[in-house]
Each structure stands twice: as C-alpha cells, then as structure tokens.
Design an enzyme around this catalytic site. Structure first.
Site, PDB file in Angstrom:
ATOM      1  N   CYS A 393      14.527 -77.812   3.194  1.00 13.21           N
ATOM      2  CA  CYS A 393      13.678 -76.686   3.584  1.00 13.21           C
ATOM      3  C   CYS A 393      12.659 -76.360   2.492  1.00 13.21           C
ATOM      4  CB  CYS A 393      14.538 -75.487   3.974  1.00 13.21           C
ATOM      5  SG  CYS A 393      13.633 -74.349   5.027  1.00 13.21           S
ATOM      6  N   HIS A 524      17.745 -77.553   7.916  1.00 13.60           N
ATOM      7  CA  HIS A 524      18.921 -77.543   7.026  1.00 13.60           C
ATOM      8  C   HIS A 524      19.991 -78.480   7.581  1.00 13.60           C
ATOM      9  CE1 HIS A 524      17.795 -74.140   4.432  1.00 13.60           C
ATOM     10  NE2 HIS A 524      17.146 -73.707   5.489  1.00 13.60           N
ATOM     11  N   GLU A 526      22.517 -79.539   6.241  1.00 16.73           N
ATOM     12  CA  GLU A 526      23.861 -79.174   5.763  1.00 16.73           C
ATOM     13  C   GLU A 526      24.653 -78.358   6.794  1.00 16.73           C
ATOM     14  OE1 GLU A 526      20.986 -78.117   4.471  1.00 16.73           O
ATOM     15  OE2 GLU A 526      21.058 -76.018   3.834  1.00 16.73           O
TER      16      GLU A 526
HETATM   17  N1  GLN Z   1      10.787 -69.892   1.975  1.00 13.67           N
HETATM   18  C1  GLN Z   1      10.523 -70.986   2.848  1.00 13.67           C
HETATM   19  C2  GLN Z   1      10.103 -70.525   4.228  1.00 13.67           C
HETATM   20  O1  GLN Z   1      10.374 -69.421   4.621  1.00 13.67           O
HETATM   21  C3  GLN Z   1      11.725 -71.900   2.945  1.00 13.67           C
HETATM   22  C4  GLN Z   1      12.918 -71.257   3.578  1.00 13.67           C
HETATM   23  C5  GLN Z   1      14.201 -71.977   3.314  1.00 13.67           C
HETATM   24  O2  GLN Z   1      14.319 -72.762   2.384  1.00 13.67           O
HETATM   25  N2  GLN Z   1      15.215 -71.703   4.087  1.00 13.67           N
HETATM   26  O3  GLN Z   1       9.486 -71.268   4.954  1.00 13.67           O
END
Ligand code: GLN
Length: 552
Positions: A393, A524, A526
């Site tokens: 992410c 994600h 995970e």
């Molecule tokens: N801060 C970034 C976004 O909002 C990544 C979010 C995250 O890593 N879950 O797009």
C-alpha cells in the site's frame, strides 16, 4: 430471528485483559469446525468507535479489513486465519454500531413514542445482531467473544444480552470464561483466588460459566482443577489447561489435548461426527515452530515505533503472520527486524546502507509524513542494490515516488497526502475521496475491502498468482496519478496489476531481468494470507530473500 437449535458459546474474560481470549475463541472455532460443525466467530468490541478504522494502531493494534470493507479489530484477522474463511459484517459489532442503530431508529420515530433505554432497547439490538450473525452465515455454532474483562463497565450490556440468550435458549447457550492464574515469583505456586473472584463477579450478572480456560505460564494441575471446580461450580473436566506456548497456532492442538472440542460438543448436546484430521495444521505448526530451520532476515521499515515492541508487532500483525506462513511453507525461520524510518531519515545514505545486511525489505502500509523520506531512501537502496523489496500500500506508493524521483528524474515527485501542491503529484488523492476529506468524513470512507485486479500477461505478478484475475483487500485514499503512468512505464516500471477498467494501478513491479523482486501492491495481500494457504506474493518475496542469502 434465531435459527432453530443454533448453538452459542460466549467467551468472557476473567481477571485481566491480554490473556488471549481471541486465540481461545479462534481455537474453539477451529476445533468445532474440525469436528464437523461449521462455526461463526463473532467479536464484540465495547468501545464507542463505530468501527476500528479511526483508531491509532499503536494504541489498538492493526485495523483488519474484511472483504466487505468493514474496518475491524485485529482479532477478526485471527478468526479468519484459524477458520480459513472470510468473515462478514454480521460477525463484528462495537458499542458505537449498536448505539448508532438505536439512535437512528429513535430519530426515525420507530420506537412508537416510547422512552428509549439501555434495557431493553440497546440490549435487544445486541441480541438481534448476535442472532443475525447466526442466521446470515450458515454456521451451526456461534462463538461470540465479548471484549474486555468481567467487571468492566463498558461490556456489561453485552454480558446482560448473553444472559438473556441463555434464558431464551437454555439448551443452546454456553459460557466459557478465559481467566488468568498467576504464578507469583515469590511463591512459585499457581494461585486460583483471582479466578474464583472473577467467577463470583460473573455470577453476580446471573451467569454461571460452563467452562474455565485456565491461562497461565504453566499447565493447571489436577489439585487446582479440583479446587476451582468446587469453588466455582464448574466440572473439573471442564477446566481446561492453557499454558503459555511458543506459537498461537499451537493453542488449538493444546486445547484438544484437554479434550475441549469433545467436551464442548457434549455440553452443547451435539452428537459426535466424523472429525477431519488436524494433520495439516499440525504439520504447519511443526514447521512454524522449528527453531532449527535456517533463518531468513527481513527488515520492516515503518513508523509506528514509539510505544515499545509489544504494541509494535500488533500494529503490523497480519504482515508478520503472512511472513510466518510463507516462511513455514519454505522451511525457514523468519527473523524480523524493525527498522525505524525516522532513523534512516536522520542517518541518510549510511543508515540506508545498513539495510544491506538483510535478505529482504518490506515497507508496510501507513499514513502521514513521519519517516517518509527514510522509507523512500530504504526503497532506493533496495532497488539499486537489488535487495528483494515488497511494498504494501503506502510501500507501493512510495516505491513509485522513488522511481519517479531517481529514475524519471522528477526530483519533486511526491504524494499529495504530504504535499498538497506538489509540482509532480505522482501519487494523488482519488476523486471520490476529495469530498470525504472536505467534509471531515474520515470514518469508513477510504477505498475499502476487496476489489478485482487484472494481472497483465508476461509479468512477475501474473506468474506468481498463476491467474488472470484476483481479488484483494484495500484501505487507502490515494492512488497512482494516471498522468504519470506512461512516463513511468517508458522509464521501465511495470504496472502489472490494474483495476479491470485499467484506471487504477494495483501492482507495480520491476522486470525480473532488472531486479530479483521489486514489487509493490496498492492493496494489502497480508489480509488474505492463511496458515494453510500462504499468500503467493509473500512466498515469492521470501524465495527471493532466501536466494539472496545463499548468494551472500
Ligand atoms: N496513506 C496511503 C493512502 O491513504 C496509504 C494507505 C495504506 O498504506 N493503507 O492512500
């Protein structure tokens, strides 16, 4: 409406928090499932937040995202991993959710002019939700974990609802108290008194526990089982030993040794069926706890490092578990080192060079400015020195920013999350997110939950997943800015995964001819890694890390 004959097991905590109620609930779920009875695991969180999404992970642990997009407590992750099944919104509730429904109904005049009160209206909303989970998810038994400890003010209404369930369905409801038995160093002997007091406290709610799971550093002995049995009115064979062990995945095997699964069936008046074997689970546990397996050294470069190790690992729980599952599959012992991104920021190139000793580097999800330049430096080092890199992410967004800055030579490339008026906003807010932020609508408004992702032919992602389409879970507001896709691709970055309409970039990677493993996902992965079904991207990342270790 409840399903006829559906069974409910309420899991309540005695003496203190943090003794592993969630793991016991998950393990009971696994055991019952293995004995042929499909299980719903339901988590009740007594806080007033409507969901877990607005809570800081250093204080409350990881925010676990369900397929649906609901942001929940990290225990839900354990539930999914133990049951090897996706959970739904019905399986989770907070006081905030419950009160919100009641208040919305009151505002809509649906209580017919009555005075709306905690008892019966809030309690009945809780009952309705517990029963909805039972009918929605098609299980035969619901294991319902009530957060907090007996005696807390916050969870009293939930315990009251559990008592009423027993009144409604006397033959179908069980109470399991997970309690702590201290072994004070000065005495060297296990003490039962705090648990006796906790049972008395539970009795004062009108509830008698059917089982006590005795959490302690040691296994409870027969003498103390007898003592607890007499004092607490619980059959000795229903007092179950649960000593500290190396891995949470051993817990179901351990509880099975004390016949918890069969005892639960008997207490629920459910006939024994042909049980499936736990052999695959056992094999996984043996591999995951093998202290002789060769190490693979992974650095996680992150920012939630200010509150000590214990909390820290909770903040990235699913990432750690995903690493463990893939490592167990590959017969390796993962050694995870937390590297503070702020320190790399301060220490510059030298601090980044210290990353050379690791076999692989992960930059996990995150928000905000803290440590961001340190993370970008770490990514640059991983790219230039060909160290396997996996970005999750934020870790993918920063990987693209690093590429734009250092390969495309857009020195000011940035994300508008940090630099609103960036000259080169390579990562930019998604259109529909702008209005949420403008209205201060933060809770539950990110791009959340599972979305399909198309994998391009000839890419590493496609080769690893061995599929054309996958579904992965998201939690973000920002995306790769479409304006920069062509120049980035022309400079050698490959967007190997996209939304089916090709608008959103879901995976970025470097070709294997250039780098052994440099890949970031906007989602994600995970959240979908399971003990017996490790995530292919984590496995491939670790394979590359192992190959690097061999070369060194
Ligand atoms: N801060 C970034 C976004 O909002 C990544 C979010 C995250 O890593 N879950 O797009």
């Amino acid at each position: 409406m409840a399903k006829e004959g559906h069974k409910y097991i309420f899991v309540l905590g005695g003496v203190m928090s943090g003794v592993g109620k969630g793991v016991v609930a998950s393990s009971m779920g696994l055991l019952l499932q293995q004995k042929g009875y499909p299980v719903n695991l339901v988590k009740i969180d007594p806080y007033l937040n409507v969901d877990a999404g607005t809570m800081n992970p250093t204080e409350h642990g990881e925010v676990f995202v369900l397929r649906s997009g609901l942001e929940t407590d990290q225990d839900m992750g354990n539930y999914e991993r133990f049951l090897d099944r996706d959970l739904t919104n019905e399986d989770y509730m907070t006081s905030g959710m419950v009160y919100q429904s009641v208040i919305e109904r009151e505002r809509a005049l649906q209580y017919g002019g009555k005075c709306v009160e905690a008892i019966p209206h809030v309690r009945d909303e809780i009952l309705k939700r517990i029963e909805a989970a039972a009918s929605y998810n098609g299980g035969r038994v619901s294991v319902v974990e009530v957060g907090g400890t007996i005696g807390d003010f916050q969870n009293a209404l939930f315990i009251e609802a559990a008592r009423v369930m027993k009144m409604k369905y006397p033959d179908d409801v069980l109470f399991v108290m997970v309690s702590y038995l201290p072994v004070p160093g000065t005495l060297g002997e296990m003490k039962t008194k705090p648990t006796q007091s906790a049972v008395r406290a539970l009795n004062s709610y009108g509830i008698q526990p059917d089982f006590i799971v005795a959490r302690s550093t040691h296994s409870i002995d027969e003498k103390r089982k007898e003592k607890l049995a007499i004092q607490c009115n619980v059959r000795a064979d229903r007092i179950i030993a649960a000593p500290d062990i190396k891995s949470i995945y051993e817990v179901p095997l351990n509880l099975d040794k004390d016949h918890l699964g069969d005892e639960l069936l008997e207490a629920l008046h459910l006939p024994k069926k042909h049980a499936t074997s736990l052999i695959e689970w056992k094999k996984f546990v043996i591999s995951a706890t093998n202290t002789k397996a060769p190490e693979v050294n992974i650095a996680i470069v992150g920012k939630y490092f200010d509150t000590g190790d214990f909390i820290l690992s909770d903040a990235y729980l699913s990432v750690i578990e995903a690493i463990k599952f893939s490592a167990a599959k590959l017969g390796r012992r993962p050694k995870i080192t937390w590297v503070n991104a702020k320190e790399i920021e301060r220490g510059g190139g030298k601090a980044a060079a210290a990353l050379g000793k690791y076999d692989g580097i992960i930059v996990p999800g995150g928000f905000g400015e803290t440590g961001i330049e340190g993370k970008i430096k770490a990514i640059q080092y991983a790219r230039e020195k060909k160290i396997p890199y996996f970005g999750l992410c934020y870790g993918m967004q920063l990987m693209v920013i690093e590429y734009a800055r250092n390969v495309l030579k857009l020195k000011n490339a940035h994300t508008t999350e940090i630099q609103k008026n960036s000259e080169d906003p390579v990562v930019d807010i998604m259109l529909e997110q702008k209005k949420h932020l403008a209205g201060n609508k933060y809770g539950g408004t990110m791009r959340l939950g599972a979305y399909p992702c198309y994998l391009k032919k000839g890419t590493m992602a496609r080769a690893v997943y061995k599929k054309e389409m996958v579904d992965e879970r998201h939690r973000h507001r920002y995306e790769i800015n479409p304006k920069y896709i062509k120049p980035l691709e022309d400079a050698g970055l490959v967007f190997s995964g996209t939304s089916p309409d090709s608008v959103l970039m879901e995976i970025a990677e470097l070709p294997r001819s250039v780098h052994p493993f440099m890949l970031g996902t906007q989602f994600h992965p995970e959240f979908q890694a399971r003990p017996l079904a490790p995530h292919p991207l984590f496995t491939e990342f670790l394979k590359s890390a192992i190959a690097r270790k061999k070369k060194k």
